[in-house]
Design an enzyme around this catalytic site. Sequence first.
Site, PDB file in Angstrom:
ATOM      1  N   HIS A 155      -4.326   5.453   2.100  1.00  0.00           N
ATOM      2  CA  HIS A 155      -3.785   5.404   0.722  1.00  0.00           C
ATOM      3  C   HIS A 155      -4.184   4.097   0.021  1.00  0.00           C
ATOM      4  O   HIS A 155      -3.376   3.489  -0.676  1.00  0.00           O
ATOM      5  CB  HIS A 155      -2.255   5.526   0.717  1.00  0.00           C
ATOM      6  N   ASN A 171       4.297  12.707  -0.577  1.00  0.00           N
ATOM      7  CA  ASN A 171       2.986  13.153  -1.037  1.00  0.00           C
ATOM      8  C   ASN A 171       3.162  14.186  -2.148  1.00  0.00           C
ATOM      9  O   ASN A 171       4.282  14.584  -2.458  1.00  0.00           O
ATOM     10  CB  ASN A 171       2.214  13.793   0.127  1.00  0.00           C
ATOM     11  N   TYR A 223       5.458   1.463   8.781  1.00  0.00           N
ATOM     12  CA  TYR A 223       5.210   0.867   7.467  1.00  0.00           C
ATOM     13  C   TYR A 223       5.536  -0.625   7.417  1.00  0.00           C
ATOM     14  O   TYR A 223       4.734  -1.435   6.935  1.00  0.00           O
ATOM     15  CB  TYR A 223       5.961   1.652   6.381  1.00  0.00           C
TER      16      TYR A 223
HETATM   17  C1  HEM Z   1       3.218   9.254  11.673  1.00  0.00           C
HETATM   18  C2  HEM Z   1       2.661   9.485  10.507  1.00  0.00           C
HETATM   19  C3  HEM Z   1       2.271   8.410   9.544  1.00  0.00           C
HETATM   20  C4  HEM Z   1       1.974   7.104   9.738  1.00  0.00           C
HETATM   21  C5  HEM Z   1       1.957   6.345  11.053  1.00  0.00           C
HETATM   22  C6  HEM Z   1       1.654   6.536   8.450  1.00  0.00           C
HETATM   23  C7  HEM Z   1       1.280   5.232   8.227  1.00  0.00           C
HETATM   24  C8  HEM Z   1       0.972   4.695   7.006  1.00  0.00           C
HETATM   25  C9  HEM Z   1       0.557   3.339   6.777  1.00  0.00           C
HETATM   26  C10 HEM Z   1       0.374   2.294   7.871  1.00  0.00           C
HETATM   27  C11 HEM Z   1       0.375   3.178   5.454  1.00  0.00           C
HETATM   28  C12 HEM Z   1      -0.080   1.918   4.737  1.00  0.00           C
HETATM   29  C13 HEM Z   1       1.140   1.135   4.331  1.00  0.00           C
HETATM   30  C14 HEM Z   1       0.810  -0.144   3.608  1.00  0.00           C
HETATM   31  O1  HEM Z   1      -0.104  -0.856   4.016  1.00  0.00           O
HETATM   32  O2  HEM Z   1       1.528  -0.450   2.618  1.00  0.00           O
HETATM   33  C15 HEM Z   1       0.692   4.419   4.823  1.00  0.00           C
HETATM   34  C16 HEM Z   1       0.675   4.641   3.472  1.00  0.00           C
HETATM   35  C17 HEM Z   1       1.205   5.770   2.891  1.00  0.00           C
HETATM   36  N1  HEM Z   1       1.646   6.901   3.527  1.00  0.00           N
HETATM   37 FE1  HEM Z   1       1.727   7.197   5.484  1.00  0.00          FE
HETATM   38  N2  HEM Z   1       1.773   7.495   7.494  1.00  0.00           N
HETATM   39  C18 HEM Z   1       2.158   8.663   8.115  1.00  0.00           C
HETATM   40  C19 HEM Z   1       2.406   9.866   7.526  1.00  0.00           C
HETATM   41  C20 HEM Z   1       2.623  10.045   6.186  1.00  0.00           C
HETATM   42  C21 HEM Z   1       3.212  11.196   5.589  1.00  0.00           C
HETATM   43  C22 HEM Z   1       3.677  12.425   6.350  1.00  0.00           C
HETATM   44  C23 HEM Z   1       3.280  10.959   4.243  1.00  0.00           C
HETATM   45  C24 HEM Z   1       3.840  11.801   3.158  1.00  0.00           C
HETATM   46  C25 HEM Z   1       4.716  12.754   3.361  1.00  0.00           C
HETATM   47  C26 HEM Z   1       2.721   9.641   4.008  1.00  0.00           C
HETATM   48  C27 HEM Z   1       2.628   9.027   2.780  1.00  0.00           C
HETATM   49  C28 HEM Z   1       2.114   7.775   2.584  1.00  0.00           C
HETATM   50  C29 HEM Z   1       1.963   7.188   1.269  1.00  0.00           C
HETATM   51  C30 HEM Z   1       2.348   7.814  -0.061  1.00  0.00           C
HETATM   52  C31 HEM Z   1       1.400   5.935   1.465  1.00  0.00           C
HETATM   53  C32 HEM Z   1       1.035   4.923   0.392  1.00  0.00           C
HETATM   54  C33 HEM Z   1       2.242   4.106   0.028  1.00  0.00           C
HETATM   55  C34 HEM Z   1       1.919   3.160  -1.095  1.00  0.00           C
HETATM   56  O3  HEM Z   1       1.629   3.651  -2.195  1.00  0.00           O
HETATM   57  O4  HEM Z   1       1.952   1.942  -0.874  1.00  0.00           O
HETATM   58  N3  HEM Z   1       2.327   9.109   5.206  1.00  0.00           N
HETATM   59  N4  HEM Z   1       1.028   5.337   5.793  1.00  0.00           N
END
Ligand code: HEM
Length: 487
Positions: free
Chosen positions: A59, A131, A341
């Site tokens: 993302h 999402n 996160y």
């Molecule tokens: C075990 C599953 C998941 C892991 C380990 C994971 C991990 C991460 C990580 C490490 C980031 C970057 C965070 C940052 O640097 O600020 C991220 C961003 C993000 N993830 Fe996940 N994620 C997972 C599943 C999901 C799911 C299922 C969704 C939605 C339903 C999702 C939505 C997002 C969104 C929207 C961002 C961006 C947030 C922002 O705008 O700063 N992720 N994710």
Amino acid sequence: MPTHDTPPPRLTTSSGASVAENQNSLTVGARGPILMQDWQLIEKLAHQNRERIPERVVHAKGWGAHGMLRITGDISHLTCADVLQPGAETPMIARFSTVAGELGAADHERDVRGFALKFYTDEGNWDLVGNNSPVFFVRDPLKFPDFIHTQKRHPRTNLRSATAMWDFWSLSPESLHQVTILFSDRGLPVSPMHMNGYGSHAYSLWNDKGGRVWVKFHFKTRQGHRHYTNAEAEEVVGRTREGYQEALFGAIEAGEFPQWTVQVQIMTQDQADACPFNPFDLTKVWPHADFPPIEIGILELNRNPENYFAEIEQLAFSPSNVVRGIGHSPDRMLQGRIFSYADAHRYRLGTHYESLPVNRPHCPVHHYHKDGAMRFFDNMPNPDAYYEPNSFGGPMEDRSFTEPPLDLYGPAARFDHRDGNDDFSQPRALFLLFDDEQKDRLFANIAAAMCGVPAWISERQIELFRQVHPDFGAGVSVALDALDPQF
Ligand code: HEM
């Protein structure tokens, strides 16, 4: 806003000293080299070297704005959360994103979109990091890093690999629901304003009588759904790679504030026990016929950030951020995310990232975390109270905030998450909702993404589509043949 008539402020160094000269370095003679003592030059070059921070591991490309959540419905019998009480108005910030692309990626790429919301409630920050899709590709966090590797670049070619994507998906039938959505019209919205947002996971709501229900949050666009075909998007990307930023920033500057209707679906524990599928499985939706969405409010974005880096790039969301009255659920993906996160933020932004203005709660914060990078908060409430328990008036726990207990005890083991799981019925129900033209676009989008993938991988995936519905498999097969006669 300064005008041409207002005298500009005096330029200073970052330590506040006035700068007399910002055009020429300090040199030996008019033609000689620069002196090491030109600390102003050194400060400037050193700061430039530190202007980048690691981009988000997923993302990375995003767009965001400030806004307000207004609660118009009444679910006060289900939750004591301040932010969800009738009439509550809570300032918030949103960040939308694509998943796979890097910081400089084009906005109009076919991908799932992030829909992340931070609500600055009177009882702490509540983050809903969802999402534009109600489901996800995998249901166990152990699979997430592997899945993301298939979306990112191949280690040798440094190119994205269709083979890796379809290899993984064709070996992971639980991805069918999300894959069907991704390659449908909804996989390429024209702007962040023209798509829905979903909290996606089951969360819980709890009240002050000890009652708990399961909940899903939905944000339905009031601008209407609008999507591009692949061909339209290619044309747009040829003109601009920043179409989402232009659209969102431009709309808000013009006073056209995008809105979403906020809905919840509620499931009681008895309904969860009777549910024929695991209601905490992120690859499944809760059917609307059984769990009708209830309208509870309106989300509006109405203020652009003044500084993109400070307010959007440094924004840090975490599903671990819940407040009194809102809880988690047994969804394993959610549990993986509860860890991941804050860990990512400490790496990406630094230890005290929650003290940054955009991440700082609007309510008082009283904790005993001490030093480290970015410590710019005060002693709380006085320098003697820096451990707990103490006799110097330091902050103390308040048991009235205790969540009702969760009855989740069971044997600890690694259960096969695919065992007995029906990965086909829900994608089939979705497929059958599409009209003929939508189906044709779905087939063509999938075929385009599969082009060049070894036949034994695409055949395995088409067999999965056949199990969803024979017409699905046949449609993709024909579309692929039309593109790639070798298949
Ligand atoms: C075990 C599953 C998941 C892991 C380990 C994971 C991990 C991460 C990580 C490490 C980031 C970057 C965070 C940052 O640097 O600020 C991220 C961003 C993000 N993830 Fe996940 N994620 C997972 C599943 C999901 C799911 C299922 C969704 C939605 C339903 C999702 C939505 C997002 C969104 C929207 C961002 C961006 C947030 C922002 O705008 O700063 N992720 N994710």
